[in-house]
Design a protein around this motif. Structure first.
Motif, PDB file in Angstrom:
ATOM      1  N   ASP A 110       0.697  -1.149   0.073  1.00 16.22           N
ATOM      2  CA  ASP A 110       0.017  -0.174   0.000  1.00 16.22           C
ATOM      3  C   ASP A 110       0.883   1.181  -0.238  1.00 16.22           C
ATOM      4  O   ASP A 110       2.528   1.033   0.576  1.00 16.22           O
ATOM      5  CB  ASP A 110      -0.973   0.398   1.424  1.00 16.22           C
ATOM      6  CG  ASP A 110      -2.453  -1.223   1.572  1.00 16.22           C
ATOM      7  OD1 ASP A 110      -2.011  -1.429   0.408  1.00 16.22           O
ATOM      8  OD2 ASP A 110      -2.163  -1.486   2.564  1.00 16.22           O
ATOM      9  N   LYS A 142      -3.846  -5.706   7.327  1.00 18.64           N
ATOM     10  CA  LYS A 142      -4.663  -4.244   7.474  1.00 18.64           C
ATOM     11  C   LYS A 142      -6.176  -4.864   8.417  1.00 18.64           C
ATOM     12  O   LYS A 142      -6.281  -4.725   9.415  1.00 18.64           O
ATOM     13  CB  LYS A 142      -4.590  -2.797   7.016  1.00 18.64           C
ATOM     14  CG  LYS A 142      -3.473  -2.598   6.901  1.00 18.64           C
ATOM     15  CD  LYS A 142      -3.298  -1.161   6.081  1.00 18.64           C
ATOM     16  CE  LYS A 142      -2.871  -0.739   5.149  1.00 18.64           C
ATOM     17  NZ  LYS A 142      -2.659   0.606   3.946  1.00 18.64           N
ATOM     18  N   HIS A 187      -4.937  -5.089   1.109  1.00 17.59           N
ATOM     19  CA  HIS A 187      -4.767  -5.077   2.385  1.00 17.59           C
ATOM     20  C   HIS A 187      -4.712  -6.099   3.532  1.00 17.59           C
ATOM     21  O   HIS A 187      -5.691  -6.021   4.511  1.00 17.59           O
ATOM     22  CB  HIS A 187      -6.236  -3.821   3.067  1.00 17.59           C
ATOM     23  CG  HIS A 187      -5.903  -2.516   2.302  1.00 17.59           C
ATOM     24  ND1 HIS A 187      -5.029  -2.218   1.596  1.00 17.59           N
ATOM     25  CD2 HIS A 187      -6.717  -2.054   1.303  1.00 17.59           C
ATOM     26  CE1 HIS A 187      -4.907  -0.714   0.435  1.00 17.59           C
ATOM     27  NE2 HIS A 187      -6.265  -0.649   0.978  1.00 17.59           N
ATOM     28  N   SER A 243       2.718   2.006   3.449  1.00 21.81           N
ATOM     29  CA  SER A 243       3.309   0.941   3.260  1.00 21.81           C
ATOM     30  C   SER A 243       4.457   1.186   3.582  1.00 21.81           C
ATOM     31  O   SER A 243       4.905   1.864   2.259  1.00 21.81           O
ATOM     32  CB  SER A 243       2.640  -0.423   3.367  1.00 21.81           C
ATOM     33  OG  SER A 243       1.297  -1.047   3.887  1.00 21.81           O
TER      34      SER A 243
HETATM   35  N1  URA Z   1      -1.050  -5.773   3.671  1.00 16.45           N
HETATM   36  C1  URA Z   1      -1.826  -5.201   3.709  1.00 16.45           C
HETATM   37  O1  URA Z   1      -2.429  -4.495   4.420  1.00 16.45           O
HETATM   38  N2  URA Z   1      -0.903  -3.569   2.814  1.00 16.45           N
HETATM   39  C2  URA Z   1       0.055  -3.986   2.650  1.00 16.45           C
HETATM   40  O2  URA Z   1       1.009  -3.107   1.887  1.00 16.45           O
HETATM   41  C3  URA Z   1       0.989  -5.372   2.809  1.00 16.45           C
HETATM   42  C4  URA Z   1      -0.259  -6.201   3.021  1.00 16.45           C
END
Ligand code: URA
Length: 229
Positions: free
Chosen positions: A103, A189, A186, A106
């Protein structure tokens, strides 16, 4: 492969401009100047010099980069900085695919490769390649059992998906290391969210056997397939 095609594939210019330079004697293969654009080169064996500078060639180019926060896992974008813009000469001459996005907010280990089959191997759910994330949360009370048994998140078709951690360990007050071998949107998260915890920072530190190690944000290096698999 024709020398003009070889050089234009590596973004040294258009085939016609390269043709002009070849006629001018600016291109050398091994120790011989060539003046014919049709000349055949074997990129794996021959050494090509353009303006007397060796043209580096990689059949399979794999780069591991520390994606900084705020960079999009993409080749180009109108709004955000993109991770591929961090890659400099000579590697920027290759068409790099991102094998497993992170992300925008991230950070950590991201793989770029010019080899489609390798990218597929890394991202395919069938490969079951483990990824390890360091997760900073807003809550210290994690339900480990639920994380290991699986929590329900939706997949991209809005269908329930049981997301399981392979391993989860506490490494700080509200800092955890989670290993998963799936890659839903995601996912990390949303797994924490399912247990009423918000992720404040997410850093990928390992894919397969390949560790982020001491790379700093924005730094990258070449790696071999067998360092990961
Ligand atoms: N899981 C997430 O929620 N975000 C990422 O960037 C990678 C794995």
């Amino acid at each position: 492969m024709r020398i003009d095609k070889f050089l234009s594939n590596l973004k040294y210019g258009s085939r016609s401009n390269i043709g002009i330079d070849i006629k001018k004697g600016l291109v050398k293969i091994n120790d011989k100047i060539i003046t014919d654009s049709h000349f055949k080169v074997n990129p794996l064996k021959d050494k090509v010099f353009y303006n007397n500078i060796l043209v580096p060639y990689f059949k399979n180019l794999n780069l591991m980069i520390y994606k900084p926060k705020g960079y999009l896992s993409a080749n180009s974008d109108n709004l955000h900085e993109v991770v591929v813009s961090l890659i400099k000469d000579p590697f920027d001459k290759y068409d790099l695919k991102i094998a497993g996005r992170l992300d925008l907010d991230s950070e950590g280990l991201l793989i770029l490769t010019n080899t489609g089959s390798f990218a597929h191997k890394i991202t395919s759910p069938n490969s079951k390649i483990a990824k390890i994330y360091e997760v900073l949360t807003d809550n210290t009370n994690l339900n480990y059992e639920k994380m290991l048994d699986g929590v329900i998140i939706k997949d991209k078709d809005n269908v329930d998906f049981l997301a399981k951690a392979l391993k989860i360990i506490k490494i700080g007050e509200n800092l955890f290391e989670i290993t998963i071998d799936e890659g839903k949107f995601h996912q990390v998260k949303r797994m924490f969210k399912a247990l009423e915890m918000n992720v404040i920072n997410l850093k990928r530190i390992q894919i397969g056997k390949l560790k982020l190690g001491d790379l700093k944000p924005g730094e990258y290096r070449i790696f071999d397939e067998d360092e990961l698999l």
